[in-house]
Design a protein around this motif. Sequence first.
Motif, mmCIF file in Angstrom:
data_model
loop_
_atom_site.group_PDB
_atom_site.id
_atom_site.type_symbol
_atom_site.label_atom_id
_atom_site.label_comp_id
_atom_site.label_asym_id
_atom_site.label_seq_id
_atom_site.Cartn_x
_atom_site.Cartn_y
_atom_site.Cartn_z
ATOM 1 N N PRO A 31 71.050 67.756 52.821
ATOM 2 C CA PRO A 31 71.515 66.559 52.121
ATOM 3 C C PRO A 31 71.960 66.877 50.700
ATOM 4 O O PRO A 31 71.572 67.908 50.121
ATOM 5 N N ILE A 32 72.752 65.968 50.129
ATOM 6 C CA ILE A 32 73.286 66.175 48.786
ATOM 7 C C ILE A 32 73.420 64.848 48.058
ATOM 8 O O ILE A 32 73.652 63.801 48.687
ATOM 9 N N GLY A 74 82.458 79.575 50.951
ATOM 10 C CA GLY A 74 83.165 78.315 51.078
ATOM 11 C C GLY A 74 82.147 77.190 51.161
ATOM 12 O O GLY A 74 81.160 77.287 51.899
ATOM 13 N N MET A 75 82.357 76.138 50.380
ATOM 14 C CA MET A 75 81.421 75.024 50.325
ATOM 15 C C MET A 75 82.155 73.720 50.532
ATOM 16 O O MET A 75 83.299 73.555 50.089
ATOM 17 N N ALA A 76 81.514 72.772 51.227
ATOM 18 C CA ALA A 76 82.079 71.441 51.407
ATOM 19 C C ALA A 76 80.974 70.409 51.272
ATOM 20 O O ALA A 76 79.943 70.502 51.943
ATOM 21 N N ASN A 77 81.187 69.445 50.380
ATOM 22 C CA ASN A 77 80.258 68.334 50.183
ATOM 23 C C ASN A 77 80.948 67.035 50.593
ATOM 24 O O ASN A 77 82.042 66.732 50.105
ATOM 25 N N PHE A 78 80.307 66.287 51.466
ATOM 26 C CA PHE A 78 80.833 64.994 51.914
ATOM 27 C C PHE A 78 79.817 63.924 51.510
ATOM 28 O O PHE A 78 78.725 63.860 52.080
ATOM 29 N N GLY A 178 69.733 73.683 44.901
ATOM 30 C CA GLY A 178 70.677 74.114 43.885
ATOM 31 C C GLY A 178 71.561 73.001 43.388
ATOM 32 O O GLY A 178 71.287 71.813 43.597
ATOM 33 N N LEU A 179 72.636 73.409 42.732
ATOM 34 C CA LEU A 179 73.586 72.456 42.178
ATOM 35 C C LEU A 179 74.980 73.058 42.200
ATOM 36 O O LEU A 179 75.165 74.277 42.273
ATOM 37 N N SER A 216 76.746 67.795 41.670
ATOM 38 C CA SER A 216 75.940 67.603 42.873
ATOM 39 C C SER A 216 74.610 68.343 42.788
ATOM 40 O O SER A 216 74.534 69.457 42.262
ATOM 41 N N LEU A 217 73.567 67.714 43.342
ATOM 42 C CA LEU A 217 72.255 68.329 43.553
ATOM 43 C C LEU A 217 72.021 68.422 45.049
ATOM 44 O O LEU A 217 72.273 67.449 45.777
#
Length: 225
Positions: A31-32, A74-78, A178-179, A216-217
């Motif tokens: 989760p984010i 590669g990172m993706a936050n939704f 992390g962040l 983001s956290l």
Amino acid sequence: MKKYLCILFLLSVCAIGSVFAKVSLTLDVGPIYTHFSHRSDTNSAGRTHTWATHTGGLNVLLRAEFAKNFGVYGMANFAFGNRMVTGFNTKTHCERDKWDASLSYAIDSQFGFFYVFKPKTNLELMLGLGIGIGGSGYNYNRTNTGDRYHRYHYTNIGGGINFDVSYMFTKLIGIYGGLSDTLYAPISGTQTTKYKDGKKEDVPINPAGKIANAFSLKAGIQFKF
């Protein structure tokens, strides 16, 4: 000739295999929470308009360690929500308004390079720097006028940092936290208005002078392959 080509092919396959055999893959899923803020340029009246939203969702990060402690990720936050803070400020005045949109969202992704510090066994500190690509916006409904809803959408490009702390319980599974922080420059925008009679109108938004930030956290489960 064919013999030499076959030997060259086999050597190439062995070389590629030896390279990829040393690649360590790590997958983060969890989760984010993302706080997304957007600031426009100052208009002719001296006003600078801003909007921000609190969102939550899913973080996915995949990294490949090619050399010792070094690789690509590669990172993706939704993230989605509805809590909004909008307002404006001038040199002598500031106003803010807190309210709920029908939907707000922040899609934040990074692609770049990382370095891993390993101070203790099973403990890793990952620091990454990458290019950011994302999208953001919000919708809100209106019931006291002739239009049904407004939708604002922006496409963003920028760059940012990514920091993770992880601890592995076994060779395959562990936890991380992390962040990430990405600074964006919106490159395009659209304001969509849908009316009660079914008519829909799209108006381009000039992105010049606008700036956005996705902070983001995150925390979750880490897998190593």
